[in-house]
Design a protein around this motif. Sequence first.
Motif, short mmCIF file in Angstrom:
data_model
loop_
_atom_site.label_atom_id
_atom_site.label_comp_id
_atom_site.label_asym_id
_atom_site.label_seq_id
_atom_site.Cartn_x
_atom_site.Cartn_y
_atom_site.Cartn_z
N ARG A 1 0.82 -1.45 0.00
CA ARG A 1 -0.06 0.15 -0.03
C ARG A 1 0.91 1.21 -0.02
O ARG A 1 0.34 2.33 -0.55
N HIS A 2 1.96 1.10 0.54
CA HIS A 2 3.27 2.33 0.59
C HIS A 2 3.56 2.62 -0.79
O HIS A 2 3.48 3.71 -1.35
N TRP A 3 3.79 1.59 -1.42
CA TRP A 3 4.46 1.56 -2.66
C TRP A 3 3.25 1.84 -3.92
O TRP A 3 3.83 2.85 -4.68
N LEU A 4 1.86 1.57 -3.67
CA LEU A 4 1.09 2.20 -4.51
C LEU A 4 0.68 3.51 -4.31
O LEU A 4 0.45 4.28 -5.25
N ARG A 5 0.85 4.13 -3.07
CA ARG A 5 0.81 5.45 -2.84
C ARG A 5 2.03 6.17 -3.27
O ARG A 5 1.85 7.25 -4.07
N SER A 6 2.91 5.69 -3.35
CA SER A 6 4.02 6.21 -3.98
C SER A 6 4.12 6.42 -5.43
O SER A 6 4.43 7.45 -6.06
N ALA A 7 3.55 5.31 -5.94
CA ALA A 7 3.33 5.31 -7.51
C ALA A 7 2.33 6.56 -8.05
O ALA A 7 2.38 7.12 -8.90
N ASP A 8 1.07 6.71 -7.00
CA ASP A 8 0.32 7.48 -7.32
C ASP A 8 0.89 8.95 -7.26
O ASP A 8 0.43 9.91 -8.10
N THR A 9 1.74 9.21 -6.32
CA THR A 9 2.79 10.48 -6.16
C THR A 9 3.21 10.64 -7.34
O THR A 9 3.47 12.02 -7.87
N MET A 10 3.91 9.65 -7.85
CA MET A 10 4.88 10.08 -9.01
C MET A 10 3.71 10.71 -10.21
O MET A 10 4.37 11.40 -11.04
N LEU A 11 2.88 10.02 -10.43
CA LEU A 11 1.89 10.44 -11.44
C LEU A 11 1.42 11.86 -11.22
O LEU A 11 1.34 12.71 -12.24
N LYS A 12 1.13 12.04 -9.80
CA LYS A 12 0.52 13.58 -9.79
C LYS A 12 1.60 14.55 -9.99
O LYS A 12 1.72 15.63 -10.58
N GLU A 13 3.04 14.17 -9.49
CA GLU A 13 4.01 15.09 -10.05
C GLU A 13 4.18 14.99 -11.54
O GLU A 13 4.45 16.51 -11.93
N ALA A 14 4.27 13.84 -12.04
CA ALA A 14 4.33 13.95 -13.85
C ALA A 14 3.37 14.98 -14.34
O ALA A 14 3.70 15.68 -15.31
N HIS A 15 2.08 14.82 -13.98
CA HIS A 15 1.23 15.82 -14.48
C HIS A 15 1.42 17.28 -14.30
O HIS A 15 1.12 18.07 -15.13
N VAL A 16 1.91 17.45 -13.20
CA VAL A 16 2.27 19.04 -12.81
C VAL A 16 3.50 19.44 -13.83
O VAL A 16 3.53 20.39 -14.51
N TYR A 17 4.42 18.41 -13.84
CA TYR A 17 5.61 18.86 -14.71
C TYR A 17 5.17 19.11 -16.19
O TYR A 17 5.63 19.84 -16.96
N GLU A 18 4.38 18.21 -16.39
CA GLU A 18 3.86 18.12 -17.94
C GLU A 18 3.00 19.45 -18.23
O GLU A 18 3.14 20.04 -19.41
N ALA A 19 2.20 19.90 -17.39
CA ALA A 19 1.59 21.01 -17.52
C ALA A 19 2.76 22.29 -17.61
O ALA A 19 2.08 23.57 -18.39
N GLU A 20 3.56 22.28 -17.11
CA GLU A 20 4.70 23.37 -17.14
C GLU A 20 5.47 23.25 -18.19
O GLU A 20 6.56 24.05 -18.28
N GLY A 21 5.52 22.04 -18.99
CA GLY A 21 6.32 21.93 -20.11
C GLY A 21 7.55 21.46 -20.03
O GLY A 21 8.64 21.56 -20.73
N ASN A 22 7.75 20.85 -18.75
CA ASN A 22 9.16 20.22 -18.54
C ASN A 22 9.13 18.81 -18.85
O ASN A 22 8.74 17.83 -17.94
N ASP A 23 9.58 18.58 -20.11
CA ASP A 23 9.52 17.31 -20.65
C ASP A 23 10.47 16.35 -20.12
O ASP A 23 10.08 15.15 -19.90
N VAL A 24 11.75 16.50 -19.43
CA VAL A 24 12.54 15.86 -18.83
C VAL A 24 11.81 15.17 -17.67
O VAL A 24 12.23 13.81 -17.63
N GLN A 25 11.47 16.13 -16.94
CA GLN A 25 11.11 15.78 -15.50
C GLN A 25 9.87 14.68 -15.65
O GLN A 25 9.58 13.66 -14.93
N THR A 26 8.87 15.11 -16.60
CA THR A 26 7.87 14.27 -16.92
C THR A 26 8.16 12.84 -17.37
O THR A 26 7.54 11.95 -17.10
N TYR A 27 9.17 12.94 -18.47
CA TYR A 27 9.44 11.56 -18.74
C TYR A 27 10.16 10.71 -17.87
O TYR A 27 9.94 9.39 -17.77
#
Length: 544
Positions: free
Chosen positions: A29-55
Amino acid sequence: MASLGAPLSVAEITRQAENFEYDSKIQLRHWLRSADTMLKEAHVYEAEGNDVQTYLLLYRHAKLVLEHLAKHPERTLAENRKALSAANAAVARNLAKLEVIRPRIAKRHEEYQARRNAQRMALEMLEGLDAKNESLAEKRYSKRRSFERATLDAGQNRLLAAKLAQREVRRRDSARRTVRSQEEDRTGGLWVDWGNEGRRSDSETDDDLSRQLQEVARLQDEHKTQNFSRPTSHPPTYHYPSIPHRSTHERWPGTDAHLPTQGTAPARPPKEQIYRESGTPARPPPVPPKPPTAPTPPPFENPRPPPIPGKILDSESQALPIPPPIPGKYSPSPTPQLPTPPAEPLDEFTFKPSAYLENGTPLRTVFLPNTLRSHFLAAASPNTRLNLETCGILCGILKSNALFVTRLLIPEQTSTSDTCETLNEEEYFDYCDREELMVLGWIHTHPTQTCFMSSRDLHTHVGYQVMLPESVAVVCAPSKQPSWGIFRLTDPPGKQTILNCNQPGIFHPHAVDNIYTEAVKPGHVVELANAPLEVVDMRPKGER
């Protein structure tokens, strides 16, 4: 975190994404929450146009889910199947997104390399540099031309960080209201607060519905009664009030005389008798006087507007001065208009890491409102007087490569003088998902003890730090000095020590001394004045 310097190649980003620690002893359950946090961060970086961090984040998420979590010992448990299935579905969607981002990263890296080679050749031709001085000149040139956003120090730009947080919170609130308005249009004007529906009781829902129906009934005919208790499968029939009109049966108020029937003209009133002297022909009544007008200028005078102040006119031959402009309409209560400040380029920079883990991994800045402790201690004061601990969850957002705590969530909990256990954990995690918030740490009180991290606190915090390396634990000891502290586990050796600890009992010693450390002064936490903060108390009213 990807490098903030020169553009990286796809291979370099992939190597960074694969460089993370995985331990199957950590609960799924901790790893699944960690994976969900990764997706939230990726969506923010994607909206900001940061391709490197999103990838980087999307690739790391896919590797974690497909290669590690698919083999986790707890993958077959019923409580983990739904979340694991959702993580696999997210990977399937993100693989296509990786294919779109990869060519952009490769093209940018190739263009950077081409510019770099052209710069080297130009410098060699113009300055005649030898191999020894080439690196120095290249470094000078790279400072004059940057291909990345400006990086700012978090501690030295707190005012700018506060403005950025305020604007981002307003933007999210506005976007949420827009979504609700669109949903209201689709539902015919009856809006249901889907975001808060999960935490509202049935009685509150019924009360809201009852108030809406009573308002409709008030606007209808006051002499007709309708039953608006609960909606049924058939929509209620509303009797709208008829449009009032005058008929032959209506009476004048206060009299019994009927109105004349349609088509019958009313009798003419008697003429007023005009008295005149005998023998004098009748004359019409005098015409009423006209309203006073502006006085007519005397003849033979050429009216001119007053001269413009500060200008002397030639009495012999001068052109007529330009009349003053017509004043605007008078406003009885004018509202002063403040000058609009120029728009600041709040999106043209990124905050650089403010600290590093013991293993060299950079930590993004966590901005903490300086009103957090006072708000939390006010909510915890009833428990503190009873010598009971209170805990809260620190939630926030990611913006410009920094983390902002914007919401203090106080979940339902059970407490003793030395422990505090949250209840209905899924409830506040679901709340964070609905509100698009990240879990950035936690806060709790030591009513009578000093400010430190007990062994129980360390085992609690390791779950947060597994989800997010920047997670912090805030301890408030209002009866002692120091009265508060902000901590994190060392990595290494603290994080690994706690993860591998199998000692029984709630409180027990650890052989390692350097298990946790301060996260502020120095550290990656910066307190922020004028930062937005909302307190959400999920405890039953009788326990607050």
